[in-house]
Write a protein that holds these residues in place. Structure first.
Motif, PDB file in Angstrom:
ATOM      1  N   ASN A   1       0.826  -1.207   0.000  1.00 37.70           N
ATOM      2  CA  ASN A   1       0.000   0.000   0.000  1.00 37.70           C
ATOM      3  C   ASN A   1       0.862   1.259   0.000  1.00 37.70           C
ATOM      4  O   ASN A   1       0.490   2.271  -0.602  1.00 37.70           O
ATOM      5  CB  ASN A   1      -0.935  -0.005   1.217  1.00 37.70           C
ATOM      6  CG  ASN A   1      -2.028  -1.057   1.097  1.00 37.70           C
ATOM      7  OD1 ASN A   1      -2.340  -1.530   0.002  1.00 37.70           O
ATOM      8  ND2 ASN A   1      -2.621  -1.434   2.226  1.00 37.70           N
ATOM      9  N   LEU A   2       1.988   1.187   0.670  1.00 40.97           N
ATOM     10  CA  LEU A   2       2.905   2.329   0.660  1.00 40.97           C
ATOM     11  C   LEU A   2       3.490   2.559  -0.731  1.00 40.97           C
ATOM     12  O   LEU A   2       3.517   3.692  -1.229  1.00 40.97           O
ATOM     13  CB  LEU A   2       4.042   2.088   1.657  1.00 40.97           C
ATOM     14  CG  LEU A   2       5.195   3.086   1.626  1.00 40.97           C
ATOM     15  CD1 LEU A   2       4.744   4.460   2.110  1.00 40.97           C
ATOM     16  CD2 LEU A   2       6.387   2.582   2.451  1.00 40.97           C
ATOM     17  N   LEU A   3       3.917   1.481  -1.389  1.00 38.96           N
ATOM     18  CA  LEU A   3       4.548   1.583  -2.707  1.00 38.96           C
ATOM     19  C   LEU A   3       3.525   1.597  -3.837  1.00 38.96           C
ATOM     20  O   LEU A   3       3.900   1.789  -4.994  1.00 38.96           O
ATOM     21  CB  LEU A   3       5.521   0.424  -2.899  1.00 38.96           C
ATOM     22  CG  LEU A   3       6.648   0.327  -1.859  1.00 38.96           C
ATOM     23  CD1 LEU A   3       7.464  -0.949  -2.060  1.00 38.96           C
ATOM     24  CD2 LEU A   3       7.547   1.551  -1.921  1.00 38.96           C
ATOM     25  N   GLN A   4       2.256   1.363  -3.521  1.00 33.80           N
ATOM     26  CA  GLN A   4       1.154   1.384  -4.487  1.00 33.80           C
ATOM     27  C   GLN A   4       1.335   0.349  -5.598  1.00 33.80           C
ATOM     28  O   GLN A   4       1.230   0.639  -6.796  1.00 33.80           O
ATOM     29  CB  GLN A   4       0.983   2.780  -5.078  1.00 33.80           C
ATOM     30  CG  GLN A   4       0.328   3.787  -4.147  1.00 33.80           C
ATOM     31  CD  GLN A   4      -1.124   3.439  -3.841  1.00 33.80           C
ATOM     32  OE1 GLN A   4      -2.005   3.601  -4.693  1.00 33.80           O
ATOM     33  NE2 GLN A   4      -1.391   2.945  -2.630  1.00 33.80           N
ATOM     34  N   GLY A   5       1.566  -0.881  -5.170  1.00 31.17           N
ATOM     35  CA  GLY A   5       1.683  -1.975  -6.125  1.00 31.17           C
ATOM     36  C   GLY A   5       2.028  -3.272  -5.422  1.00 31.17           C
ATOM     37  O   GLY A   5       2.417  -3.278  -4.247  1.00 31.17           O
ATOM     38  N   GLU A   6       1.906  -4.387  -6.135  1.00 30.47           N
ATOM     39  CA  GLU A   6       2.232  -5.699  -5.566  1.00 30.47           C
ATOM     40  C   GLU A   6       3.732  -5.941  -5.692  1.00 30.47           C
ATOM     41  O   GLU A   6       4.200  -6.745  -6.494  1.00 30.47           O
ATOM     42  CB  GLU A   6       1.436  -6.789  -6.275  1.00 30.47           C
ATOM     43  CG  GLU A   6      -0.075  -6.648  -6.110  1.00 30.47           C
ATOM     44  CD  GLU A   6      -0.844  -7.735  -6.832  1.00 30.47           C
ATOM     45  OE1 GLU A   6      -0.193  -8.557  -7.529  1.00 30.47           O
ATOM     46  OE2 GLU A   6      -2.088  -7.774  -6.735  1.00 30.47           O
TER      47      GLU A   6
ATOM     48  N   TRP B   1       0.626  -3.676  11.214  1.00 32.01           N
ATOM     49  CA  TRP B   1       1.261  -2.596  10.456  1.00 32.01           C
ATOM     50  C   TRP B   1       0.270  -2.001   9.453  1.00 32.01           C
ATOM     51  O   TRP B   1      -0.495  -2.727   8.830  1.00 32.01           O
ATOM     52  CB  TRP B   1       2.477  -3.123   9.667  1.00 32.01           C
ATOM     53  CG  TRP B   1       3.551  -3.747  10.515  1.00 32.01           C
ATOM     54  CD1 TRP B   1       3.684  -5.064  10.825  1.00 32.01           C
ATOM     55  CD2 TRP B   1       4.619  -3.063  11.145  1.00 32.01           C
ATOM     56  NE1 TRP B   1       4.782  -5.263  11.601  1.00 32.01           N
ATOM     57  CE2 TRP B   1       5.386  -4.046  11.817  1.00 32.01           C
ATOM     58  CE3 TRP B   1       5.044  -1.738  11.204  1.00 32.01           C
ATOM     59  CZ2 TRP B   1       6.528  -3.737  12.549  1.00 32.01           C
ATOM     60  CZ3 TRP B   1       6.172  -1.432  11.933  1.00 32.01           C
ATOM     61  CH2 TRP B   1       6.902  -2.423  12.592  1.00 32.01           C
ATOM     62  N   PHE B   2       0.318  -0.680   9.302  1.00 32.52           N
ATOM     63  CA  PHE B   2      -0.453  -0.039   8.227  1.00 32.52           C
ATOM     64  C   PHE B   2       0.203   1.276   7.832  1.00 32.52           C
ATOM     65  O   PHE B   2       1.026   1.839   8.572  1.00 32.52           O
ATOM     66  CB  PHE B   2      -1.922   0.181   8.647  1.00 32.52           C
ATOM     67  CG  PHE B   2      -2.142   1.248   9.673  1.00 32.52           C
ATOM     68  CD1 PHE B   2      -2.391   2.565   9.291  1.00 32.52           C
ATOM     69  CD2 PHE B   2      -2.124   0.943  11.025  1.00 32.52           C
ATOM     70  CE1 PHE B   2      -2.616   3.552  10.235  1.00 32.52           C
ATOM     71  CE2 PHE B   2      -2.359   1.919  11.971  1.00 32.52           C
ATOM     72  CZ  PHE B   2      -2.590   3.232  11.578  1.00 32.52           C
ATOM     73  N   THR B   3      -0.167   1.761   6.654  1.00 34.26           N
ATOM     74  CA  THR B   3       0.464   2.927   6.030  1.00 34.26           C
ATOM     75  C   THR B   3      -0.479   4.116   5.993  1.00 34.26           C
ATOM     76  O   THR B   3      -1.675   3.955   5.741  1.00 34.26           O
ATOM     77  CB  THR B   3       0.900   2.587   4.591  1.00 34.26           C
ATOM     78  OG1 THR B   3       1.948   1.623   4.630  1.00 34.26           O
ATOM     79  CG2 THR B   3       1.393   3.820   3.850  1.00 34.26           C
ATOM     80  N   VAL B   4       0.070   5.293   6.219  1.00 35.04           N
ATOM     81  CA  VAL B   4      -0.622   6.558   5.976  1.00 35.04           C
ATOM     82  C   VAL B   4       0.229   7.312   4.956  1.00 35.04           C
ATOM     83  O   VAL B   4       1.396   7.619   5.220  1.00 35.04           O
ATOM     84  CB  VAL B   4      -0.782   7.378   7.276  1.00 35.04           C
ATOM     85  CG1 VAL B   4      -1.443   8.722   6.972  1.00 35.04           C
ATOM     86  CG2 VAL B   4      -1.584   6.602   8.305  1.00 35.04           C
ATOM     87  N   ARG B   5      -0.340   7.589   3.797  1.00 31.43           N
ATOM     88  CA  ARG B   5       0.458   8.172   2.711  1.00 31.43           C
ATOM     89  C   ARG B   5      -0.270   9.338   2.059  1.00 31.43           C
ATOM     90  O   ARG B   5      -1.492   9.382   1.997  1.00 31.43           O
ATOM     91  CB  ARG B   5       0.773   7.115   1.643  1.00 31.43           C
ATOM     92  CG  ARG B   5       1.480   7.743   0.442  1.00 31.43           C
ATOM     93  CD  ARG B   5       1.960   6.797  -0.599  1.00 31.43           C
ATOM     94  NE  ARG B   5       2.429   7.539  -1.761  1.00 31.43           N
ATOM     95  CZ  ARG B   5       3.063   7.025  -2.788  1.00 31.43           C
ATOM     96  NH1 ARG B   5       3.314   5.720  -2.821  1.00 31.43           N
ATOM     97  NH2 ARG B   5       3.443   7.778  -3.795  1.00 31.43           N
TER      98      ARG B   5
END
Length: 354
Positions: free
Chosen positions: A21-26, A120-124
């Motif tokens: 989710n941080l890098l916006q891709g698999e 863990w989770f992302t805020v971007r």
């Protein structure tokens, strides 16, 4: 919001979801993260072996499970940090006094990684807006610039560890599109568990509603069947009564034309009428004889009408005579003849003496 990449929670792979989710891709899979974790375990083992393979510290370390991953899919901060290092990114503890001294406004950063109790989770920031990309949510959650600082402060109060992501993040389609437009979110996403519970509740309500409507629909059908049955029984009784009444009328008119009543009819009459001697059996008369006697009877009644105008039977006699003159049907004549027979007490017509 559809352009934003958002992996939802599967098992305990929150570290994988956080990175992608941080890098916006698999970009990372469990196998790749496990490989990084095993490399870290080997590096730690080699460092512990420097003190001697027979040392107590080394033996204790060997007996303990890996601190970088487990069978559930959890990965440590070291695994996440090494995975981001491949992209030239590093993590700085946002909670640390050193970073707080810098006094950097969170709105000027690009992304944060948050951890609490092994989740863990992302805020971007994508374009010019911030999004909470927690894999436990049903979708990305829009965070306003004014609310960002309060959101991070709330996480700190709840015991979260927050890391600032430093470095240039890889380009992504969502960031390019949201640089040109701003999105609005009318309804905030729910937690996946909460959303599933609401769906189950809605499904159960729908099933209950369908069952209730089926019961409601079946009730009128049962009432209609009962009503039809009652109608059929009523019609059957009416038909039987009509048949019995017609039979009684025929017997009465035959008896009246013969000058008396049969004993079976006398039992149902309000008063007893004696039978006239010499009464013949109606079954022995032919149809022509019955017709002639009936004609003679009505002619005789026409003559009696003029002689008994003062009697109370005047109206009844007129009614029968008028009906005969106007072409009454056979049933009406039978009914009229029966009434006259009852009113006159079974008077024997003079025509039958001839």
């Amino acid at each position: 919001m559809e352009v934003i990449f958002h992996e939802k929670q599967e098992g305990s792979l929150c570290a994988q979801h956080c990175l992608n989710n941080l890098l916006q891709g698999e970009y990372f899979s469990p196998v790749e993260l496990s490989s990084i974790a095993m490399q870290l375990d080997e590096q730690e083992r080699m460092r512990m072996a420097e003190g001697g393979l027979s040392s107590t510290e080394y033996r204790t370390f060997i007996q303990q499970p890996s601190g970088n991953m487990d069978d559930s899919g959890f990965f440590s901060i070291q695994v996440i940090s090494d995975a981001l290092g491949v992209w030239g990114l590093e993590l700085i503890l946002f909670n640390s006094p050193e970073y707080q001294i810098l006094g950097i406004d969170p709105i000027n950063e690009r992304a944060f990684i948050c951890n609490y109790k092994e989740h863990w989770f992302t805020v971007r920031k994508l374009g010019k807006q911030w999004f909470n990309l927690n894999s436990l949510l049903t979708g990305p959650e829009l965070i306003s610039d004014t609310y960002l600082a309060l959101f991070l402060a709330q996480l700190q109060q709840e015991g979260y560890s927050i890391f600032v992501v430093k470095g240039d993040l890889p380009d992504c389609e969502a960031d390019q599109i949201l640089q040109m437009i701003r999105v609005q979110q009318m309804q905030r996403p729910r937690l996946i568990g909460e959303d599933a519970a609401l769906r189950d509740q809605s499904s159960q309500s729908s099933v209950t509603g369908v069952e209730g409507s089926q019961l409601y629909d079946e009730s009128p059908m049962m009432d209609e069947d009962e009503e039809n049955l009652q109608k059929a029984l009523t019609l059957s009784r009416q038909q039987i009564d009509m048949e019995d009444e017609e039979a009684d009328l025929r017997r009465a008119i035959q008896l009246s034309m013969q000058g008396g009543h049969r004993s079976e009819y006398t039992e149902t009459s309000p008063c007893s009428v004696p039978q006239t001697s010499g009464t013949s059996n109606p079954g022995s008369l032919s149809q022509e004889e019955l017709r002639q006697r009936r004609q003679l009877y009505f002619e005789n009644q026409n003559q009696i009408k003029h002689e008994q105008r003062s009697d109370g039977n005047n109206a009844t006699t007129d009614s029968v005579n008028t009906g005969a003159d106007s072409g009454m049907n056979e049933e009406d004549m039978l009914r009229a003849a029966m009434k006259i027979s009852l009113d006159t007490g079974g008077t024997k017509p003079e025509a039958q003496d001839k």
